[in-house]
Design a protein around this motif. Structure first.
Motif, PDB file in Angstrom:
ATOM      1  N   ASP A 175      57.966  32.453  37.406  1.00  0.00           N
ATOM      2  CA  ASP A 175      58.141  32.080  38.495  1.00  0.00           C
ATOM      3  C   ASP A 175      57.111  32.950  39.745  1.00  0.00           C
ATOM      4  O   ASP A 175      57.833  33.458  40.520  1.00  0.00           O
ATOM      5  CB  ASP A 175      59.504  31.734  39.111  1.00  0.00           C
ATOM      6  CG  ASP A 175      59.323  31.129  39.813  1.00  0.00           C
ATOM      7  OD1 ASP A 175      58.703  30.575  41.378  1.00  0.00           O
ATOM      8  OD2 ASP A 175      60.375  31.074  40.881  1.00  0.00           O
ATOM      9  N   SER A 176      56.226  33.027  39.885  1.00  0.00           N
ATOM     10  CA  SER A 176      55.771  34.257  40.459  1.00  0.00           C
ATOM     11  C   SER A 176      54.080  34.025  41.072  1.00  0.00           C
ATOM     12  O   SER A 176      53.259  32.619  40.346  1.00  0.00           O
ATOM     13  CB  SER A 176      55.164  35.386  39.664  1.00  0.00           C
ATOM     14  OG  SER A 176      54.388  35.594  38.594  1.00  0.00           O
ATOM     15  N   GLY A 177      53.744  34.031  41.979  1.00  0.00           N
ATOM     16  CA  GLY A 177      52.085  33.890  41.893  1.00  0.00           C
ATOM     17  C   GLY A 177      50.730  34.346  41.813  1.00  0.00           C
ATOM     18  O   GLY A 177      51.203  35.768  41.272  1.00  0.00           O
ATOM     19  N   GLU A 178      50.013  34.054  41.466  1.00  0.00           N
ATOM     20  CA  GLU A 178      48.840  35.004  40.818  1.00  0.00           C
ATOM     21  C   GLU A 178      48.263  35.684  41.911  1.00  0.00           C
ATOM     22  O   GLU A 178      47.764  36.340  42.866  1.00  0.00           O
ATOM     23  CB  GLU A 178      47.744  33.652  40.175  1.00  0.00           C
ATOM     24  CG  GLU A 178      46.157  34.312  39.753  1.00  0.00           C
ATOM     25  CD  GLU A 178      45.096  33.699  39.965  1.00  0.00           C
ATOM     26  OE1 GLU A 178      44.071  33.711  39.143  1.00  0.00           O
ATOM     27  OE2 GLU A 178      45.869  31.942  40.052  1.00  0.00           O
ATOM     28  N   LEU A 179      48.084  36.773  41.326  1.00  0.00           N
ATOM     29  CA  LEU A 179      47.639  38.398  42.052  1.00  0.00           C
ATOM     30  C   LEU A 179      46.445  37.846  42.595  1.00  0.00           C
ATOM     31  O   LEU A 179      45.262  37.361  41.790  1.00  0.00           O
ATOM     32  CB  LEU A 179      47.666  39.408  40.713  1.00  0.00           C
ATOM     33  CG  LEU A 179      49.450  39.850  40.674  1.00  0.00           C
ATOM     34  CD1 LEU A 179      48.699  41.299  39.645  1.00  0.00           C
ATOM     35  CD2 LEU A 179      49.820  40.526  41.555  1.00  0.00           C
ATOM     36  N   ALA A 180      45.945  38.629  43.048  1.00  0.00           N
ATOM     37  CA  ALA A 180      44.242  38.325  43.678  1.00  0.00           C
ATOM     38  C   ALA A 180      43.235  38.882  43.283  1.00  0.00           C
ATOM     39  O   ALA A 180      44.216  40.082  42.478  1.00  0.00           O
ATOM     40  CB  ALA A 180      44.983  39.673  45.881  1.00  0.00           C
ATOM     41  N   THR A 181      42.546  38.899  43.097  1.00  0.00           N
ATOM     42  CA  THR A 181      41.544  39.949  41.894  1.00  0.00           C
ATOM     43  C   THR A 181      41.223  40.619  42.424  1.00  0.00           C
ATOM     44  O   THR A 181      41.231  40.787  44.582  1.00  0.00           O
ATOM     45  CB  THR A 181      39.883  38.775  42.205  1.00  0.00           C
ATOM     46  OG1 THR A 181      39.020  38.268  43.031  1.00  0.00           O
ATOM     47  CG2 THR A 181      40.763  37.398  41.455  1.00  0.00           C
ATOM     48  N   MET A 182      40.408  41.814  41.746  1.00  0.00           N
ATOM     49  CA  MET A 182      39.923  43.113  42.738  1.00  0.00           C
ATOM     50  C   MET A 182      38.856  42.910  43.685  1.00  0.00           C
ATOM     51  O   MET A 182      38.453  43.266  44.737  1.00  0.00           O
ATOM     52  CB  MET A 182      39.014  44.020  41.539  1.00  0.00           C
ATOM     53  CG  MET A 182      40.401  44.452  40.855  1.00  0.00           C
ATOM     54  SD  MET A 182      41.796  45.653  41.812  1.00  0.00           S
ATOM     55  CE  MET A 182      40.738  46.730  42.320  1.00  0.00           C
ATOM     56  N   ASP A 183      37.889  41.842  43.928  1.00  0.00           N
ATOM     57  CA  ASP A 183      37.180  41.139  44.613  1.00  0.00           C
ATOM     58  C   ASP A 183      37.677  40.785  46.165  1.00  0.00           C
ATOM     59  O   ASP A 183      37.001  41.326  46.626  1.00  0.00           O
ATOM     60  CB  ASP A 183      35.738  40.558  43.891  1.00  0.00           C
ATOM     61  CG  ASP A 183      36.504  39.185  42.946  1.00  0.00           C
ATOM     62  OD1 ASP A 183      36.166  37.947  43.493  1.00  0.00           O
ATOM     63  OD2 ASP A 183      37.345  39.453  42.125  1.00  0.00           O
TER      64      ASP A 183
END
Length: 252
Positions: A175-183
């Protein structure tokens, strides 16, 4: 899950080390190798040292910059053998592996970044990592061969993966949001820096390590995509206010 993990070698000078790293990866079930501006590749020496991991070498992606190597990555860990002027969140190989498998289990993309044989990663390159990994070797003889360093981290990743495989339930959900990517984070940092200049908080002539410190802050916060959208929205409205543009409240 292991397919979500890429091993990134930066500006490797000895092709044999590329082959040694490929062999270490295949031993532990990793297959995604990314080479940033290697000095000699392809190379018969790399093939010879790979010793059966020819498929890893054949599938290696060669790029010009670290930024290209990290496109799509949600979590980046870079190896560092020495103290830096601005301390970064530091983990040992076992803690590193735990974080890698935790995020890989959520379907996220992870990069393990290794630097040059003679000089490691630059400060700027390390600032693109969420965490620094330090292998606690003998201080009287601390220098590790590149292939050996890859082997240490790959082994710990495999052990963490095996432990999770033995515990995970088929019905388990995260139950967590997908992390932002490095770009995506790089675009945010560009936006943040411009905003800070616009409001007079950052003097581009005398930056005083402000942006590296902010990178460290947001990097250890594990920003997900919804949170990143909120931050970008705040920056946009801040820029409008700095320009004196009228602002309509969201609840109006």
């Amino acid at each position: 899950m292991l397919q979500n993990i890429r091993v990134v070698l930066v500006n490797t000078s000895h092709p044999g080390n590329i082959g040694g790293a490929a062999r270490a990866m295949k031993n532990m079930g990793l297959s995604r190798l990314v080479l940033v501006d290697p000095q000699h590749f392809p190379s018969p020496e790399a093939d010879a040292r790979a010793s059966g991991a020819d498929d890893v070498l054949a599938g290696a992606q060669v790029v010009a910059t670290l930024e290209e190597a990290l496109v799509g990555c949600n979590l980046v860990l870079g190896t560092s053998a020495r103290e830096r002027r601005i301390p970064w969140p530091l983990v040992d190989p076992r803690e590193c592996a735990s974080k890698v498998i935790e995020h890989a289990a959520q379907g996220e993309e992870i990069a393990l970044v290794f630097g040059r044989e003679h000089a490691g990663l630059t400060n700027e390159e390390l600032q693109r990592c969420h965490f620094h990994v330090h292998i606690p070797s003998n201080p009287d003889f601390s220098s590790l061969n590149l292939g050996a360093a890859v082997q240490v981290l790959a082994y710990e990743v495999r052990m963490a993966w095996l432990a999770l495989e033995g515990q995970a339930s088929p019905t388990e959900t995260v139950d967590s949001g997908e992390l932002a990517t490095m770009d995506e984070m790089e675009l945010f940092y560009e936006h943040l820096e411009k905003t800070l200049v616009d409001i007079g908080f950052l003097d581009p002539q005398k930056p005083k390590h402000l942006m590296p410190r902010l990178r460290r802050l947001y990097g250890r916060s594990s920003v997900d995509r919804s949170e990143l959208n909120i931050l970008r929205g705040i920056l946009t409205e801040t820029q409008k206010a700095a320009r004196g543009e009228p602002h309509k409240r969201k609840d109006q």
